[in-house]
Every structure is written in C-alpha cells, then in structure tokens.
Design an enzyme around this catalytic site. Structure first.
Site, PDB file in Angstrom:
ATOM      1  CB  SER A 145     -19.053  79.964  -2.639  1.00 47.53           C
ATOM      2  OG  SER A 145     -17.697  79.795  -2.978  1.00 47.53           O
ATOM      3  CE1 TYR A 158     -19.869  82.401  -7.514  1.00 52.54           C
ATOM      4  CE2 TYR A 158     -18.051  82.142  -5.957  1.00 52.54           C
ATOM      5  CZ  TYR A 158     -19.134  81.615  -6.631  1.00 52.54           C
ATOM      6  OH  TYR A 158     -19.486  80.296  -6.438  1.00 52.54           O
TER       7      TYR A 158
HETATM    8  N1  LIG Z   1     -18.444  74.136  -8.602  1.00 51.19           N
HETATM    9  C1  LIG Z   1     -17.841  74.757  -7.614  1.00 51.19           C
HETATM   10  O1  LIG Z   1     -16.638  74.613  -7.427  1.00 51.19           O
HETATM   11  C2  LIG Z   1     -18.612  75.634  -6.684  1.00 51.19           C
HETATM   12  C3  LIG Z   1     -17.990  76.047  -5.506  1.00 51.19           C
HETATM   13  C4  LIG Z   1     -18.695  76.854  -4.623  1.00 51.19           C
HETATM   14  C5  LIG Z   1     -20.001  77.213  -4.888  1.00 51.19           C
HETATM   15  N2  LIG Z   1     -20.586  76.792  -6.042  1.00 51.19           N
HETATM   16  C6  LIG Z   1     -21.971  77.208  -6.264  1.00 51.19           C
HETATM   17  O2  LIG Z   1     -22.758  76.056  -6.512  1.00 51.19           O
HETATM   18  C7  LIG Z   1     -23.861  76.406  -7.341  1.00 51.19           C
HETATM   19  C8  LIG Z   1     -23.954  75.449  -8.514  1.00 51.19           C
HETATM   20  O3  LIG Z   1     -22.754  75.511  -9.221  1.00 51.19           O
HETATM   21  P1  LIG Z   1     -22.249  74.408 -10.247  1.00 51.19           P
HETATM   22  O4  LIG Z   1     -20.824  74.210  -9.955  1.00 51.19           O
HETATM   23  O5  LIG Z   1     -23.191  73.250 -10.279  1.00 51.19           O
HETATM   24  O6  LIG Z   1     -22.324  75.279 -11.577  1.00 51.19           O
HETATM   25  P2  LIG Z   1     -22.814  74.897 -13.040  1.00 51.19           P
HETATM   26  O7  LIG Z   1     -22.340  76.015 -13.892  1.00 51.19           O
HETATM   27  O8  LIG Z   1     -22.432  73.509 -13.375  1.00 51.19           O
HETATM   28  O9  LIG Z   1     -24.389  74.952 -12.880  1.00 51.19           O
HETATM   29  C9  LIG Z   1     -25.078  76.139 -12.621  1.00 51.19           C
HETATM   30  C10 LIG Z   1     -26.419  76.042 -13.288  1.00 51.19           C
HETATM   31  O10 LIG Z   1     -27.124  77.245 -13.005  1.00 51.19           O
HETATM   32  C11 LIG Z   1     -27.726  77.675 -14.211  1.00 51.19           C
HETATM   33  N3  LIG Z   1     -27.909  79.130 -14.154  1.00 51.19           N
HETATM   34  C12 LIG Z   1     -26.942  80.067 -14.216  1.00 51.19           C
HETATM   35  N4  LIG Z   1     -27.474  81.277 -14.133  1.00 51.19           N
HETATM   36  C13 LIG Z   1     -28.818  81.098 -14.008  1.00 51.19           C
HETATM   37  C14 LIG Z   1     -29.902  81.975 -13.891  1.00 51.19           C
HETATM   38  N5  LIG Z   1     -29.753  83.306 -13.910  1.00 51.19           N
HETATM   39  N6  LIG Z   1     -31.147  81.441 -13.746  1.00 51.19           N
HETATM   40  C15 LIG Z   1     -31.311  80.112 -13.740  1.00 51.19           C
HETATM   41  N7  LIG Z   1     -30.327  79.233 -13.883  1.00 51.19           N
HETATM   42  C16 LIG Z   1     -29.086  79.726 -14.006  1.00 51.19           C
HETATM   43  C17 LIG Z   1     -26.794  77.263 -15.328  1.00 51.19           C
HETATM   44  O11 LIG Z   1     -27.468  77.167 -16.569  1.00 51.19           O
HETATM   45  C18 LIG Z   1     -26.312  75.922 -14.814  1.00 51.19           C
HETATM   46  O12 LIG Z   1     -27.131  74.872 -15.273  1.00 51.19           O
HETATM   47  C19 LIG Z   1     -23.633  77.858  -7.770  1.00 51.19           C
HETATM   48  O13 LIG Z   1     -24.395  78.718  -6.947  1.00 51.19           O
HETATM   49  C20 LIG Z   1     -22.156  78.077  -7.495  1.00 51.19           C
HETATM   50  O14 LIG Z   1     -21.845  79.428  -7.262  1.00 51.19           O
HETATM   51  C21 LIG Z   1     -19.928  76.016  -6.940  1.00 51.19           C
END
Ligand SMILES: NC(=O)c1ccc[n+]([C@@H]2O[C@H](COP(=O)([O-])OP(=O)(O)OC[C@H]3O[C@@H](n4cnc5c(N)ncnc54)[C@H](O)[C@@H]3O)[C@@H](O)[C@H]2O)c1
Length: 257
Positions: A145, A158
């Site tokens: 991130s 986080y």
């Molecule tokens: N969306 C953003 O703005 C953003 C920014 C920076 C980083 N990220 C990172 O990108 C990645 C994906 O995020 P996203 O935005 O698609 O989030 P999201 O919440 O849409 O999807 C995350 C998925 O991970 C699954 N999940 C959560 N905990 C889990 C676990 N313990 N085991 C298995 N599956 C699990 C959830 O069920 C969900 O389907 C994450 O690592 C997040 O930290 C997201």
C-alpha cells in the site's frame, strides 16, 4: 494484453475488488487459476464469470495450512505455479496508536503480513520447481500500500504490516534474483474497491466524502480498479524481465511530494 495461456496463477483475496478484477483479467488472458478468499460466496459468484479452468478454496491466509493447500491444489491440478498474487488484506478501526484495539492490531498483522509470508513460504518451492522444469520465470506480486512506504496516521498498524510486506518483498527478491523468480510489491493509494467504499468511506460514499478522502492526492480522486490491476499484468509480463525487488507506488502522484 499479454498471453498467459498455459500458466497457473494463484490469487488470494480473489473475491474482493482487486482480486476479482485480476482473476477475470488473467482468465481472459488464458491462465488457469487457483483462487482463495475467506468469502466463499464471493468466490462462487466470481467463478461464474471465468472462462478458464479454476479451483476455489475458502479460508484465511492467516492460517498457514490454508496457504499450503492453495499451492497443493496448483500442483495437483496443473503441475505448476507461474504467478502468485498475495492480495488478501484488511484494515483496522482508524484511531491513534494508543487507541488501537490490540486484538485488531494482531489480526491485522496476522492477515496482512503473516498471510503474505505463509503464502510466499509455500509458493516459492513450486515457483522454483516450475522454473527448473520449464525454464519460465515465475512471479510473486505482493499487495502492500502507499501506507507501506510512508506513514498513515490513524492506520499505524495497517501501515506497519504493509511496511513489513515491502521488507519481505525486497529481501526475498534478493534471495531469489538468480533463481528464476521475480518478486515485487504494489503500493496503491485509495482505490474504488469494497475496502474503501464499504470500509473507509462507509456512510460517506458521495462526492464530498471522496473529495475529503483524496484531498492529499495530487490527482484529487480515487484510483479505479483497472488502473491498479493493469500494473499487475505488467509486473508479470515476460518482457518485464529485469524488474525485481520493487515497491511500486500507483498513487496519483502522492509519493512524489
Ligand atoms: N482499495 C485500496 O484503496 C487499497 C489501497 C492500498 C492497498 N490495498 C490493498 O489491496 C489489497 C486488496 O484490497 P481491496 O481493496 O481489493 O479490498 P477488498 O476488501 O475489496 O478485498 C479484499 C479481499 O480479501 C479477502 N480477505 C480478507 N481477509 C482475508 C483473509 N484473512 N483470508 C483470505 N481472504 C481475506 C476479503 O474477503 C476480500 O474479498 C489488500 O491487501 C489491501 O490492503 C487496497
């Protein structure tokens, strides 16, 4: 789009915003998929949209046995692993460090950092074996991130976990640089996924809420999902053969300040 026919791609957090889009993108490019998420229903819904053979496993990346099983499925069903995308992640309730609930902090580290470690630990032997057998270069893409390369007030645990993901990525990339596996991390700023829309913006999903959330981003907007996942395809493209150990920010210019 690159051609990933004949390749096996493992994606964690596949039912979420980025995960779902990546599964669809790699399927459209011909890859077989192993998809993991703790949301079994979401995996089932995703399955109906995919064109190539794929295997689903519901469970938590915070559980090492689950991570080992995803790799065992790739081996048993396809005999190879070419790309592993450690994408599953969660936030915690925003708050200053002294106010963060310790149980939530522990879970955050268990999923966001230990989950990537458990994944890599079991993915690497099959990635290496695939390289040795077929001569192809394997890839690991870890989702960190922007909070993994700079501080994130009110999200300190986080941020700490995501800094850990960057450290794990860089250190492992050095270890495997000459062994046929490239390892990189992606560092997005806020993107339009359920994590942001249902989590961070919850109740504020309107122009005003988005403007407030993105006030520190030079482009003054959220990233769209495909602006992030297109980079994953580039990370893993055969032509991108000299890139390893990088933590790449896709952040509308934020880290340039
Ligand atoms: N969306 C953003 O703005 C953003 C920014 C920076 C980083 N990220 C990172 O990108 C990645 C994906 O995020 P996203 O935005 O698609 O989030 P999201 O919440 O849409 O999807 C995350 C998925 O991970 C699954 N999940 C959560 N905990 C889990 C676990 N313990 N085991 C298995 N599956 C699990 C959830 O069920 C969900 O389907 C994450 O690592 C997040 O930290 C997201």
């Amino acid at each position: 789009m690159s051609d990933f026919a004949g390749k096996t791609v493992l994606i964690t957090g596949a039912a979420g915003g980025f995960g779902r889009a990546m599964a669809q993108r790699f399927s459209a490019a011909g890859a077989k998929l192993v998809l993991s998420d703790y949301n079994a229903h979401g995996l089932g819904e995703l399955s109906a949209t995919l064109d190539t053979p794929h295997w689903l496993l519901a469970g938590s990346v915070g559980d090492e046995d689950h991570c080992a099983e995803t790799v065992a499925i790739a081996d048993r069903e396809t005999g190879r692993l070419d790309i592993a995308i450690n994408n599953a992640g969660i936030g915690h309730m925003p708050g200053k460090t002294a106010d963060i609930d310790s149980k939530q902090a522990t879970t955050c580290v268990q999923v966001n950092l230990m989950g990537v470690f458990f994944g890599m630990k079991h993915q690497l032997p099959l990635l290496l074996a695939t390289h040795e057998k077929h001569g192809s270069i394997g890839n690991i893409v870890n989702f960190a991130s922007l909070a993994g390369i700079g501080g994130a007030p009110t999200l300190s645990m986080y941020s700490a976990a995501k800094h850990g993901v960057v450290g794990l990525t860089k250190s492992s990339a050095l270890e495997y640089a000459r062994r046929g596996v490239r390892i990189n991390a992606l560092c997005p700023a806020f993107a339009r996924t359920p994590m942001v829309e249902k989590g961070i913006l919850a109740g504020n999903n309107n122009a005003e809420g988005e403007a407030h959330l993105t006030r520190g981003i030079p482009m003054k907007r959220l990233a769209e999902v495909n602006e992030i996942v297109q980079a994953v395809e580039w990370f893993c493209a055969e032509e991108n053969s000299f890139m390893t150990g990088q933590a790449v920010a896709l952040d509308g210019g934020t880290s340039a300040m």
